[in-house]
Design a protein around this motif. Structure first.
Motif, PDB file in Angstrom:
ATOM      1  N   UNK A 114      10.676  -7.974  11.948  1.00  0.00           N
ATOM      2  CA  UNK A 114      12.100  -8.029  11.660  1.00  0.00           C
ATOM      3  C   UNK A 114      12.407  -7.929  10.181  1.00  0.00           C
ATOM      4  N   UNK A 115      11.481  -7.354   9.417  1.00  0.00           N
ATOM      5  CA  UNK A 115      11.701  -7.230   7.973  1.00  0.00           C
ATOM      6  C   UNK A 115      11.238  -8.438   7.190  1.00  0.00           C
ATOM      7  N   UNK A 116      10.239  -9.143   7.717  1.00  0.00           N
ATOM      8  CA  UNK A 116       9.719 -10.341   7.067  1.00  0.00           C
ATOM      9  C   UNK A 116       9.158 -10.023   5.683  1.00  0.00           C
ATOM     10  N   UNK A 117       9.585 -10.784   4.692  1.00  0.00           N
ATOM     11  CA  UNK A 117       9.061 -10.654   3.332  1.00  0.00           C
ATOM     12  C   UNK A 117       7.873 -11.603   3.186  1.00  0.00           C
ATOM     13  N   UNK A 118       6.715 -11.062   2.808  1.00  0.00           N
ATOM     14  CA  UNK A 118       5.510 -11.886   2.715  1.00  0.00           C
ATOM     15  C   UNK A 118       5.533 -12.751   1.458  1.00  0.00           C
ATOM     16  N   UNK A 119       5.220 -14.044   1.598  1.00  0.00           N
ATOM     17  CA  UNK A 119       5.205 -14.932   0.426  1.00  0.00           C
ATOM     18  C   UNK A 119       4.098 -14.531  -0.546  1.00  0.00           C
ATOM     19  N   UNK A 120       4.430 -14.440  -1.812  1.00  0.00           N
ATOM     20  CA  UNK A 120       3.425 -14.077  -2.813  1.00  0.00           C
ATOM     21  C   UNK A 120       2.333 -15.130  -2.878  1.00  0.00           C
ATOM     22  N   UNK A 121       2.657 -16.377  -2.550  1.00  0.00           N
ATOM     23  CA  UNK A 121       1.645 -17.444  -2.565  1.00  0.00           C
ATOM     24  C   UNK A 121       0.564 -17.197  -1.524  1.00  0.00           C
ATOM     25  N   UNK A 122       0.959 -16.703  -0.341  1.00  0.00           N
ATOM     26  CA  UNK A 122      -0.030 -16.409   0.701  1.00  0.00           C
ATOM     27  C   UNK A 122      -0.840 -15.171   0.363  1.00  0.00           C
ATOM     28  N   UNK A 123      -0.187 -14.182  -0.230  1.00  0.00           N
ATOM     29  CA  UNK A 123      -0.913 -12.984  -0.674  1.00  0.00           C
ATOM     30  C   UNK A 123      -1.965 -13.372  -1.708  1.00  0.00           C
ATOM     31  N   UNK A 124      -1.572 -14.191  -2.684  1.00  0.00           N
ATOM     32  CA  UNK A 124      -2.504 -14.615  -3.735  1.00  0.00           C
ATOM     33  C   UNK A 124      -3.636 -15.449  -3.155  1.00  0.00           C
ATOM     34  N   UNK A 125      -3.302 -16.315  -2.200  1.00  0.00           N
ATOM     35  CA  UNK A 125      -4.336 -17.149  -1.573  1.00  0.00           C
ATOM     36  C   UNK A 125      -5.332 -16.297  -0.800  1.00  0.00           C
ATOM     37  N   UNK A 126      -4.830 -15.269  -0.121  1.00  0.00           N
ATOM     38  CA  UNK A 126      -5.718 -14.384   0.624  1.00  0.00           C
ATOM     39  C   UNK A 126      -6.617 -13.603  -0.326  1.00  0.00           C
TER      40      UNK A 126
END
Length: 220
Positions: A114-126
């Motif tokens: 639905x157009x979810x914006x991914x949190x930069x914190x989760x991207x960085x953690x991954x």
């Protein structure tokens, strides 16, 4: 074929926006994704991604058909990235008996979520969790322009967490046609060969590249 100045300048401009060395123009986002993951994952190795991501659901098994890539998925509510879920699925360096995970794909924004914006914190953690294991990361950024505007996160910040990126010039920007695959000079040079093999080595694309420049100037 790298002889059109308008195309060359668009590729250079988009690569610079994301803090990367190079980019290659493609007619579709699916091709940009497929070129990117082919550069990261060898035949018989594994890409993991969210279960409703475009690469898994809407590219008709292209990773397997074209590149011999195995795909496994995890599920996130509305596609909202969980680094912990992704890493719990990953199996890097699995030896001679099991498939090894060599790349993770993240979609931002997540279309089927639905157009979810991914949190930069989760991207960085991954990124922090996967990089020590030699797992590469690909960003399916077809709608990253929307995520950038909605979140205020810079394009270079997004780019810093990924080895390859795809962006679309029509979704959210309004250009008629085109996407780009962004990465290192070495990966982009190899991707150009595969783009030609897949039948997308178009000559007459200066006009489309000019529309891409216009979209970047006025439509973000």
């Amino acid at each position: 074929y790298s002889d059109d100045p308008t195309v060359n300048s668009l590729e250079e401009r988009v690569a610079e926006l994301f803090g990367k060395e190079a980019a290659v123009f493609t007619p579709t986002g699916s091709l940009a994704n497929q070129l990117a993951i082919r550069m990261l994952v060898s035949p018989g190795e594994e890409l993991i991604c969210e279960s409703n991501s475009h690469i898994a659901r809407a590219e008709l098994g292209a990773a397997a058909v074209f590149s011999g890539i195995t795909t496994r998925t995890w599920s996130d509510e509305r596609g909202l990235l969980s680094a912990q879920k992704a890493m719990s699925l990953a199996r890097p360096n699995s030896g001679p008996y099991l498939v090894s995970t060599t790349a993770i794909a993240v979609e931002n924004t997540h279309n089927f979520g639905g157009g979810t914006v991914q949190p930069i914190s989760e991207i960085a953690a991954l990124r922090s969790a996967s990089q020590p294991h030699g797992i590469a990361m690909h960003l399916d950024g077809a709608r990253l322009w929307n995520a950038h505007v909605a979140s205020g996160i810079s394009l270079q910040e997004y780019g810093s967490h990924f080895d390859t990126i795809s962006v679309c010039l029509s979704k959210g920007l309004g250009a008629p046609v085109g996407s780009l695959m962004i990465s290192t000079k070495e990966r982009v040079a190899r991707a150009r060969v595969w783009r030609k093999r897949y039948g997308a080595g178009m000559r007459q694309i200066g006009l489309l590249a000019a529309a891409g420049h216009y979209a970047l100037d006025y439509n973000i």
